[in-house]
Scaffold this motif. Structure first.
Motif, PDB file in Angstrom:
ATOM      1  N   LYS A   1     -10.638  -5.480  -5.054  1.00 27.34           N
ATOM      2  CA  LYS A   1     -11.152  -4.869  -4.319  1.00 27.34           C
ATOM      3  C   LYS A   1     -11.162  -3.312  -3.966  1.00 27.34           C
ATOM      4  O   LYS A   1     -11.916  -2.485  -3.927  1.00 27.34           O
ATOM      5  CB  LYS A   1     -12.250  -5.967  -3.135  1.00 27.34           C
ATOM      6  CG  LYS A   1     -12.122  -6.679  -3.164  1.00 27.34           C
ATOM      7  CD  LYS A   1     -12.957  -7.654  -2.280  1.00 27.34           C
ATOM      8  CE  LYS A   1     -13.096  -9.092  -1.639  1.00 27.34           C
ATOM      9  NZ  LYS A   1     -13.127 -10.105  -0.564  1.00 27.34           N
ATOM     10  N   LYS A   2      -9.811  -3.182  -4.006  1.00 28.10           N
ATOM     11  CA  LYS A   2      -9.164  -2.008  -3.653  1.00 28.10           C
ATOM     12  C   LYS A   2      -9.314  -0.954  -4.399  1.00 28.10           C
ATOM     13  O   LYS A   2      -9.619   0.095  -5.172  1.00 28.10           O
ATOM     14  CB  LYS A   2      -7.875  -1.959  -3.045  1.00 28.10           C
ATOM     15  CG  LYS A   2      -8.565  -2.656  -1.377  1.00 28.10           C
ATOM     16  CD  LYS A   2      -6.895  -2.158  -0.443  1.00 28.10           C
ATOM     17  CE  LYS A   2      -7.112  -2.520   0.863  1.00 28.10           C
ATOM     18  NZ  LYS A   2      -6.494  -2.509   1.674  1.00 28.10           N
TER      19      LYS A   2
ATOM     20  N   GLN B   1       0.511  -1.329  -0.201  1.00 30.03           N
ATOM     21  CA  GLN B   1      -0.257  -0.272   0.391  1.00 30.03           C
ATOM     22  C   GLN B   1       0.810   1.366  -0.049  1.00 30.03           C
ATOM     23  O   GLN B   1       0.315   2.561  -0.473  1.00 30.03           O
ATOM     24  CB  GLN B   1      -0.622  -0.203   1.610  1.00 30.03           C
ATOM     25  CG  GLN B   1      -1.931  -1.515   1.101  1.00 30.03           C
ATOM     26  CD  GLN B   1      -3.544  -1.383   0.728  1.00 30.03           C
ATOM     27  OE1 GLN B   1      -3.722   0.581   0.309  1.00 30.03           O
ATOM     28  NE2 GLN B   1      -3.833  -1.612   0.620  1.00 30.03           N
TER      29      GLN B   1
END
Length: 141
Positions: free
Chosen positions: A61-62, A30
């Protein structure tokens, strides 16, 4: 993407300590701009490819776009090599022995390179095969 097509780049190298679950790996990456990720090559481990808890599923999903996932070709070659018939393994071991004996002495190596140059071959040298480096086996042949 440039006018010459897509360009692959190494995103980075991260030291992971402790657990390496999909969630842990996702949290570690991230620090990068994950929205630029378009594909991921994995070794097929569940922490990378799991449907719910794998890195690819979590990142999917992100991120607002689809991520292409691939099983690393080098890893596929290594897995394939484990299933070779005995005859192929024997031939491969003989080829490796010959190549390593040529490379073991500087004179033989120079003579072989000169020979390759004389016959105008595409490759101008041999790669040393070391059983400790499983990646080198595919480079020998």
């Amino acid at each position: 993407m440039s006018s010459q097509g897509p360009k692959g780049e190494l995103l980075g190298l991260l030291l992971l300590s402790g657990k390496t679950r999909g969630e842990d790996i996702t949290n570690a990456v991230q620090i990068f701009n994950i929205n630029k990720i378009v594909s991921i090559a994995t070794d097929g481990a569940r922490s990378m490819t799991g449907i719910h808890g794998g890195v690819t599923a979590i990142l999917q999903k992100k991120i607002n776009h689809e991520i292409l996932t691939f099983h690393c070709i080098i890893h596929q070659e290594a897995l394939c090599a484990q299933t070779f018939p005995a005859e192929i393994v024997e031939a491969m071991n003989l080829a490796i022995k010959i190549i390593n004996s040529i490379l073991a002495k500087a004179l033989y190596h120079r003579q072989f390179k000169d020979f390759l140059e004389e016959i105008d071959r595409q490759f101008s040298d041999l790669l040393l095969h070391n059983k400790m480096r499983w990646l080198s086996r595919s480079n020998v042949l």
